[in-house]
Motif scaffolding. Sequence first.
Motif, PDB file in Angstrom:
ATOM      1  N   GLU A   3       0.827  -1.210   0.000  1.00  0.00           N
ATOM      2  CA  GLU A   3       0.000   0.000   0.000  1.00  0.00           C
ATOM      3  C   GLU A   3       0.865   1.266   0.000  1.00  0.00           C
ATOM      4  OE1 GLU A   3      -3.272   0.346  -0.505  1.00  0.00           O
ATOM      5  OE2 GLU A   3      -3.228  -1.824  -0.820  1.00  0.00           O
ATOM      6  N   THR A   7       0.628   3.718  -3.200  1.00  0.00           N
ATOM      7  CA  THR A   7       0.143   5.081  -2.951  1.00  0.00           C
ATOM      8  C   THR A   7       1.189   6.102  -3.355  1.00  0.00           C
ATOM      9  OG1 THR A   7      -1.285   4.336  -1.156  1.00  0.00           O
ATOM     10  CG2 THR A   7      -0.682   6.669  -1.169  1.00  0.00           C
ATOM     11  N   SER A  10       1.353   6.211  -7.201  1.00  0.00           N
ATOM     12  CA  SER A  10       0.135   6.851  -7.721  1.00  0.00           C
ATOM     13  C   SER A  10       0.184   8.365  -7.512  1.00  0.00           C
ATOM     14  CB  SER A  10      -1.110   6.295  -7.030  1.00  0.00           C
ATOM     15  OG  SER A  10      -1.335   4.973  -7.387  1.00  0.00           O
ATOM     16  N   ASN A  11       0.601   8.770  -6.333  1.00  0.00           N
ATOM     17  CA  ASN A  11       0.682  10.203  -6.022  1.00  0.00           C
ATOM     18  C   ASN A  11       1.734  10.924  -6.850  1.00  0.00           C
ATOM     19  OD1 ASN A  11      -1.354   9.976  -4.122  1.00  0.00           O
ATOM     20  ND2 ASN A  11       0.049   9.873  -2.373  1.00  0.00           N
TER      21      ASN A  11
END
Length: 111
Positions: A3, A7, A10-11
């Motif tokens: 995760e 994350t 993706s960010n």
Amino acid sequence: MREIVSTFLSNNGFAVAVASDGRDGLAQLRLDPDIRLIVSDINMPNMDGLTMAQKIRTEMGERDVRIVMLTTEDNSAIRARGREVGVTGWIVKPFRGEAVLGPFRRFCGMA
């Protein structure tokens, strides 16, 4: 860890697909020809990261995909095995995202 890494990527502008293990990752790669970078641990249930890398290279050898291991494993024998099966890069945990952004962007043609 999965995760945190997904994350972070993706960010930072990466399209991310998340797999539960090597078997799931291999299945996703077979279905999506746009995947160019795989970040995997060695130690996973059902299919470990090195086995997944070997299957990718033997089954999809012509495909341009980079495979980076993100793992606690850091001995020369395991790294040598990684090179043998086509692992492109090696990151020893903990994950320091900022340090990999440049290389990851180059791998994916984003730089």
